[in-house]
Design an enzyme around this catalytic site. Structure first.
Site, PDB file in Angstrom:
ATOM      1  N   GLY A  48      23.422  16.702 101.531  1.00 46.89           N
ATOM      2  CA  GLY A  48      22.658  15.584 102.079  1.00 46.89           C
ATOM      3  C   GLY A  48      22.660  15.422 103.583  1.00 46.89           C
ATOM      4  O   GLY A  48      21.717  14.870 104.144  1.00 46.89           O
ATOM      5  N   ASP A 106      28.951   5.837  99.851  1.00 42.60           N
ATOM      6  CA  ASP A 106      28.574   4.893  98.803  1.00 42.60           C
ATOM      7  C   ASP A 106      29.845   4.203  98.290  1.00 42.60           C
ATOM      8  O   ASP A 106      30.315   3.239  98.882  1.00 42.60           O
ATOM      9  CB  ASP A 106      27.828   5.680  97.717  1.00 42.60           C
ATOM     10  N   VAL A 156      18.550   5.257  97.617  1.00 49.89           N
ATOM     11  CA  VAL A 156      17.593   5.653  98.654  1.00 49.89           C
ATOM     12  C   VAL A 156      17.406   7.179  98.673  1.00 49.89           C
ATOM     13  O   VAL A 156      18.293   7.928  98.261  1.00 49.89           O
ATOM     14  CB  VAL A 156      18.043   5.182 100.059  1.00 49.89           C
ATOM     15  N   ASP A 162      18.428  13.076  98.260  1.00 49.30           N
ATOM     16  CA  ASP A 162      17.533  13.457  97.170  1.00 49.30           C
ATOM     17  C   ASP A 162      17.646  12.542  95.956  1.00 49.30           C
ATOM     18  O   ASP A 162      18.642  11.844  95.774  1.00 49.30           O
ATOM     19  CB  ASP A 162      17.847  14.879  96.708  1.00 49.30           C
TER      20      ASP A 162
END
Ligand code: IMP
Length: 178
Positions: A48, A106, A156, A162
């Site tokens: 990411g 997260d 998101v 992704d």
């Protein structure tokens, strides 16, 4: 920016490419100042973070190095859960000033499990730069040193992030429609 569809889901515009680039520039300016007389090693965590890492790294004017690692998690043989291994961490870390580049923190689980392994290799210092932080979703507290945006606990995509493989190429960031 307008509504987009990825796989079966609808996403609404959230952060524009301009907003993202402004924050990337601010983070780079802070790093250029804080590491002026050092030679930090940036460790970008794939997949990411590749877009954030590239944009950030382009703006660094200090002497610096970067490497890219992938964190593979698998079930340990015990019921204690996941074990994380870093693939590609071949630089010598001892005595280095390390800056980790993440796309999003997260729950904090990934870094919570990876950081002790990194410290084990005796870096001189470790700081964390993340583009996004869902601070309200935190389960494992992680000290973020350089932050792009603190965002709500919503899924998101875009700018490297992704949904089931798709959406990484979108220049802005989009939020899952409620
Ligand atoms: P953590 O271990 O819970 O902090 O999660 C970190 C990883 O989960 C990130 O590096 C992402 O790969 C993934 N992730 C968490 N939230 C999102 C999201 O909203 N969109 C896409 N990927 C996410």
């Amino acid at each position: 920016m307008s509504v987009i569809h990825v796989h079966d889901k609808q996403f609404h515009p959230f952060l524009s490419p301009g907003q993202i680039q402004d924050r990337v520039a601010s983070i780079a300016a802070a790093l250029n100042k804080d590491y002026e007389s050092k030679k930090p090693l940036f460790i970008a965590i794939l997949n990411g973070s590749f877009m954030f890492a590239a944009d950030l790294f382009k703006r660094l004017t200090i002497e610096t190095e970067i490497c890219f690692i992938k964190l593979a998690s698998y079930k340990g043989s015990r019921s204690t859960g996941h074990v994380i291994t870093a693939i590609g961490l071949d630089n010598d870390i001892i005595g280095r000033d390390v800056v980790i580049i993440e796309d999003i923190v997260d729950t904090g689980k990934t870094l919570h499990e990876f950081l002790p392994q990194l410290y084990h290799q005796q870096p001189s210092s470790v700081r964390i730069a993340t583009l996004l932080h869902k601070s309200e979703a935190t389960v494992f507290p992680v000290k973020v040193d350089y932050l792009g945006f603190d965002i709500p606990d919503k899924f998101v995509i875009g700018y490297g992030l992704d949904y089931d493989g798709l959406g990484r190429n979108i220049p802005g960031i989009y939020k899952l429609a409620e």
